[in-house]
Design an enzyme around this catalytic site. Structure first.
Site, PDB file in Angstrom:
ATOM      1  N   GLY A 222       0.756  -1.246   0.000  1.00 44.65           N
ATOM      2  CA  GLY A 222       0.000   0.000   0.000  1.00 44.65           C
ATOM      3  C   GLY A 222       0.783   1.291   0.000  1.00 44.65           C
ATOM      4  N   GLU A 256       4.101  -6.602   1.470  1.00 46.74           N
ATOM      5  CA  GLU A 256       3.677  -6.936   0.099  1.00 46.74           C
ATOM      6  C   GLU A 256       3.533  -5.682  -0.746  1.00 46.74           C
ATOM      7  OE1 GLU A 256      -0.180  -8.330   1.025  1.00 46.74           O
ATOM      8  OE2 GLU A 256       0.477 -10.194   1.912  1.00 46.74           O
ATOM      9  N   PRO A 257       4.603  -4.955  -0.988  1.00 46.73           N
ATOM     10  CA  PRO A 257       4.470  -3.739  -1.789  1.00 46.73           C
ATOM     11  C   PRO A 257       4.375  -4.065  -3.284  1.00 46.73           C
ATOM     12  CG  PRO A 257       6.757  -4.103  -1.218  1.00 46.73           C
ATOM     13  CD  PRO A 257       5.991  -5.219  -0.581  1.00 46.73           C
ATOM     14  N   ARG A 259       2.887  -1.164  -5.921  1.00 51.51           N
ATOM     15  CA  ARG A 259       3.022   0.143  -6.561  1.00 51.51           C
ATOM     16  C   ARG A 259       4.354   0.828  -6.232  1.00 51.51           C
ATOM     17  NH1 ARG A 259      -1.622   3.287  -7.618  1.00 51.51           N
ATOM     18  NH2 ARG A 259      -2.650   2.021  -6.041  1.00 51.51           N
ATOM     19  N   ARG A 295      -6.515   3.647 -15.383  1.00 44.16           N
ATOM     20  CA  ARG A 295      -6.490   4.368 -14.102  1.00 44.16           C
ATOM     21  C   ARG A 295      -7.133   5.764 -14.163  1.00 44.16           C
ATOM     22  NH1 ARG A 295      -3.244   5.743 -11.008  1.00 44.16           N
ATOM     23  NH2 ARG A 295      -4.080   4.814  -9.143  1.00 44.16           N
ATOM     24  N   TYR A 299     -10.238   5.468 -11.618  1.00 44.09           N
ATOM     25  CA  TYR A 299      -9.993   5.995 -10.262  1.00 44.09           C
ATOM     26  C   TYR A 299      -9.765   7.508 -10.269  1.00 44.09           C
ATOM     27  CZ  TYR A 299      -8.312   1.119  -9.800  1.00 44.09           C
ATOM     28  OH  TYR A 299      -8.169  -0.232  -9.830  1.00 44.09           O
ATOM     29  N   CYS A 327     -14.562   4.526 -28.378  1.00 45.57           N
ATOM     30  CA  CYS A 327     -15.871   5.178 -28.488  1.00 45.57           C
ATOM     31  C   CYS A 327     -16.543   5.324 -27.128  1.00 45.57           C
ATOM     32  CB  CYS A 327     -16.752   4.361 -29.420  1.00 45.57           C
ATOM     33  SG  CYS A 327     -15.933   4.081 -30.974  1.00 45.57           S
ATOM     34  N   GLU A 328     -15.947   6.043 -26.240  1.00 50.62           N
ATOM     35  CA  GLU A 328     -16.535   6.343 -24.933  1.00 50.62           C
ATOM     36  C   GLU A 328     -15.992   7.674 -24.460  1.00 50.62           C
ATOM     37  OE1 GLU A 328     -17.027   3.712 -21.803  1.00 50.62           O
ATOM     38  OE2 GLU A 328     -16.766   1.895 -22.996  1.00 50.62           O
ATOM     39  N   TYR A 356      -0.130  -1.165 -12.123  1.00 53.91           N
ATOM     40  CA  TYR A 356      -1.550  -1.177 -12.503  1.00 53.91           C
ATOM     41  C   TYR A 356      -1.815  -0.457 -13.825  1.00 53.91           C
ATOM     42  CZ  TYR A 356      -1.542  -2.501  -7.611  1.00 53.91           C
ATOM     43  OH  TYR A 356      -1.250  -3.125  -6.426  1.00 53.91           O
TER      44      TYR A 356
HETATM   45  N1  LLP Z   1      -1.455  -6.916  -0.627  1.00 53.00           N
HETATM   46  C1  LLP Z   1      -2.771  -7.035  -0.849  1.00 53.00           C
HETATM   47  C2  LLP Z   1      -3.533  -8.001  -0.049  1.00 53.00           C
HETATM   48  C3  LLP Z   1      -3.402  -6.235  -1.819  1.00 53.00           C
HETATM   49  O1  LLP Z   1      -4.702  -6.344  -2.013  1.00 53.00           O
HETATM   50  C4  LLP Z   1      -2.639  -5.314  -2.572  1.00 53.00           C
HETATM   51  C5  LLP Z   1      -3.242  -4.475  -3.607  1.00 53.00           C
HETATM   52  C6  LLP Z   1      -1.250  -5.229  -2.313  1.00 53.00           C
HETATM   53  C7  LLP Z   1      -0.691  -6.043  -1.329  1.00 53.00           C
HETATM   54  C8  LLP Z   1      -0.341  -4.297  -3.058  1.00 53.00           C
HETATM   55  O2  LLP Z   1      -0.733  -2.979  -2.864  1.00 53.00           O
HETATM   56  P1  LLP Z   1       0.217  -1.774  -3.385  1.00 53.00           P
HETATM   57  O3  LLP Z   1       1.496  -1.857  -2.603  1.00 53.00           O
HETATM   58  O4  LLP Z   1       0.447  -1.979  -4.821  1.00 53.00           O
HETATM   59  O5  LLP Z   1      -0.569  -0.564  -3.088  1.00 53.00           O
HETATM   60  N2  LLP Z   1      -5.589  -1.071  -9.302  1.00 53.00           N
HETATM   61  C9  LLP Z   1      -5.455  -0.090  -8.247  1.00 53.00           C
HETATM   62  C10 LLP Z   1      -4.725  -0.656  -7.059  1.00 53.00           C
HETATM   63  C11 LLP Z   1      -5.350  -1.914  -6.504  1.00 53.00           C
HETATM   64  C12 LLP Z   1      -4.600  -2.515  -5.357  1.00 53.00           C
HETATM   65  C13 LLP Z   1      -5.144  -3.871  -5.004  1.00 53.00           C
HETATM   66  N3  LLP Z   1      -4.483  -4.530  -3.935  1.00 53.00           N
HETATM   67  C14 LLP Z   1      -4.790   1.169  -8.799  1.00 53.00           C
HETATM   68  O6  LLP Z   1      -4.512   1.230  -9.993  1.00 53.00           O
HETATM   69  O7  LLP Z   1      -4.591   2.134  -8.064  1.00 53.00           O
END
Ligand code: LLP
Length: 405
Positions: A222, A256-257, A259, A295, A299, A327-328, A356
Site C-alpha cells: 500500500g 507486500e508492496p 506500486r 487508471r 480511479y 468510443c466512450e 496497474y
Molecule cells: N497486498 C494485498 C492483499 C493487496 O490487495 C494489494 C493491492 C497489495 C498487497 C499491493 O498494494 P500496493 O502496494 O500496490 O498498493 N488497481 C489499483 C490498485 C489496486 C490494489 C489492489 N491490492 C490502482 O490502480 O490504483
C-alpha cells in the site's frame, strides 16, 4: 540506445529496471532492522521480466491467482517465498498452491479455512495459514482501493480472530500462526498504518494470552507514490512505525508492496494522431487509450503527461484533454491539462504507469495488447511484444451451425 531485439511502435509501456531495483533496495534497507521479507505484489505488474528483476534481488512474491503463481514459478521465485492472498480462492487454486508447496495462504473467511483443511487432508499436507484480519481503519485513499474498513469485503473482523484461531486449532491439516493485514493502496499518510498495526499488535498479545502461538505478521502493501507532486511516505518513518507497534512481538514480518516498487519505473509512450479544436480546449487524440491505461477513468487517477521531445520554454501552453480513439467519453488519459502546441506524430510520455498500467489493460474495441519494454543501462529489451489481431481473435470459434446455413 541499443535494442536487444527489435524496434517498437507506439503505444508501448517502457520500464526502467534501475528504478525498480533502487526502490526494492531502499525498502529492504529501511526494513533491515526488522526480521522482514519483501513479497512483491505481482498484481501491480505481472510481466515475467519484472518478476525476474525482483527474484534476482531475493524478493518473494504475493500472488492472488494461479496465473500469478505460475508467472512467479516461471520467473524463478522460490516456492517457499510465495504467499497466496485473495478473498475467493477456488478449490482448484488451493489444491495447486498446496501441491507446489508455497510458503503461506492468507485466509479471508471461515468457509475458506474449512476448504483448505479438506484439500490439505486429501493431499496429506499441513497448510501454513495467515488469517487476514480487517482492522476497520480508514486508509484515506480512493474508495475503490481502500480495503481495511468493515464495509469492505476483505479479511475477517478483527474481533472474530480468537474464535477462528480456535476453529483452526481443531483442524488437523491447518497450521495457523500468522495474522495478515492490508488496509489499502496508494497510502501517502502513514498514520493509518500505525492505527492498523497497533490493532494487530493488541490482537497478537490477546491471542497469545489465550494460548495461541503467533510467530509471523504479514503487514501488507500500500505504500503510495507521488503522482502529482505529493510527498511520498518516508521509509524511515514507516520503519519507526513498525518498530513502535509490532517491533517487540518477536514476529517474523512480511510486506507486500506493489506500486511502490514499480509505479514510478514506467511510462506509456503514445503518439498524437490528430489535434482537434474543441470549445475552449483542444483534444489531443492519441493512439493510447483507456484499454491500455484504465487508471485515469476508473480511479480519477492523475498521471503527468510530458512531450517526449524538448519544447521551447516560450511555447505557449494550451488547455487540452488527452484522449484515445475508443468510443466512450471516459476514454481519456488526462483532462484539462496545459500542454505545449502539439502536432500529428508528436510523442507523449504518460508518467508513473509502471503499477496497474499494463496489468489492468484489456483488448476493448479489439485493440491488441501493447508492447512492454525494459530498459537496462543503455540497452533495452521488448519484454512483451504487441499482440496481433489474429491472436486476439484466436480464442474464438464460430459454431458450425452458423456456418452450415
Ligand atoms: N497486498 C494485498 C492483499 C493487496 O490487495 C494489494 C493491492 C497489495 C498487497 C499491493 O498494494 P500496493 O502496494 O500496490 O498498493 N488497481 C489499483 C490498485 C489496486 C490494489 C489492489 N491490492 C490502482 O490502480 O490504483
Amino acid at each position: 540506445m541499443k535494442t536487444v531485439n527489435n524496434t517498437v511502435d507506439t503505444p508501448f509501456y517502457c520500464y526502467s529496471m534501475e528504478i525498480m531495483v533502487k526502490r526494492y533496495r531502499a525498502l529492504r534497507e529501511a526494513l533491515k532492522s526488522q526480521r522482514a521479507t519483501i513479497y512483491y505484489a505481482v498484481k501491480a505488474n505481472p510481466n515475467l521480466a519484472v518478476i525476474k528483476t525482483f527474484a534476482n534481488e531475493g524478493s518473494g512474491a504475493d500472488v492472488v491467482s494461479i496465473g500469478e503463481l505460475h508467472r512467479c514459478l516461471a520467473a524463478g521465485i522460490p516456492t517457499n517465498k510465495i504467499v497466496f492472498a485473495g478473498v475467493g480462492k477456488t478449490r482448484a487454486e488451493i489444491a495447486e498452491a498446496l501441491s507446489v508447496g508455497i510458503y503461506q495462504l492468507n485466509v479471508e473467511s471461515e468457509p475458506e479455512l474449512q476448504v483448505i483443511n479438506e484439500i490439505a487432508m486429501s493431499l496429506g499436507v499441513k497448510a501454513n495459514i495467515g488469517l487476514r484480519v480487517n482492522p476497520d481503519v480508514d486508509a484515506k485513499t480512493h474508495a475503490k482501493i481502500t480495503t481495511g474498513l468493515k464495509e469492505n469485503k476483505f479479511g475477517v473482523d478483527l474481533i472474530r480472530a480468537p474464535s477462528i484461531f480456535k476453529i483452526a486449532k481443531s483442524l488437523e491439516n491447518i497450521s495457523l500462526k500468522s495474522l495478515s493485514v492490508h488496509i489499502g493502496s496508494q497510502l501517502l499518510d502513514l498514520e493509518p498504518y500505525r492505527a492498523a498495526y497497533t490493532k494487530v499488535a493488541e490482537m497478537t498479545l490477546h491471542l497469545r494470552s489465550l494460548g495461541f502461538q503467533i510467530d509471523h505478521l504479514d503487514l501488507g502493501g500500500g505504500i503510495g507514490i507521488p503522482y502529482q507532486g505529493e510527498i511520498s511516505p518516508d521509509l524511515n518513518s514507516f520503519s519507526d512505525i513498525i518498530q513502535g507497534t509490532v517491533g517487540d512481538l518477536e514476529c517474523e514480518l512480511s510486506f507486500e508492496p506493489g506500486r511502490y516498487l514499480v509505479g514510478e519505473s514506467g511510462i506509456l509512450v503514445t503518439r498524437v494522431i490528430y489535434v482537434k479544436k474543441g470549445r475552449g480546449k483542444k483534444f489531443i487524440i492519441v493512439d493510447g487509450a483507456m484499454n491500455d491505461l484504465i487508471r485515469p477513468t476508473l480511479y480519477d487517477g492523475h498521471h503527468d503527461i510530458v512531450p517526449v521531445q524538448q519544447f521551447d520554454q516560450d511555447t505557449k501552453p494550451y488547455l487540452c484533454d488527452v484522449v484515445g480513439p475508443i468510443c466512450e467519453s471516459g476514454d481519456y488519459l488526462a483532462q484539462n491539462r496545459m500542454l505545449p502546441k502539439l502536432e500529428e506524430n508528436d510523442l507523449l510520455a504518460v508518467k508513473s504507469v509502471g503499477a496497474y498500467g499494463a496489468a489492468m489493460s484489456s483488448t476493448y474495441n479489439s485493440r491488441p495488447l501493447i508492447p512492454e519494454i525494459l530498459i537496462n543501462g543503455d540497452s533495452f529489451s521488448v519484454i512483451r511484444r504487441r499482440q496481433t489481431v489474429q491472436e486476439n481473435m484466436g480464442l474464438e470459434t464460430i459454431p458450425k451451425w452458423l456456418i452450415d446455413e
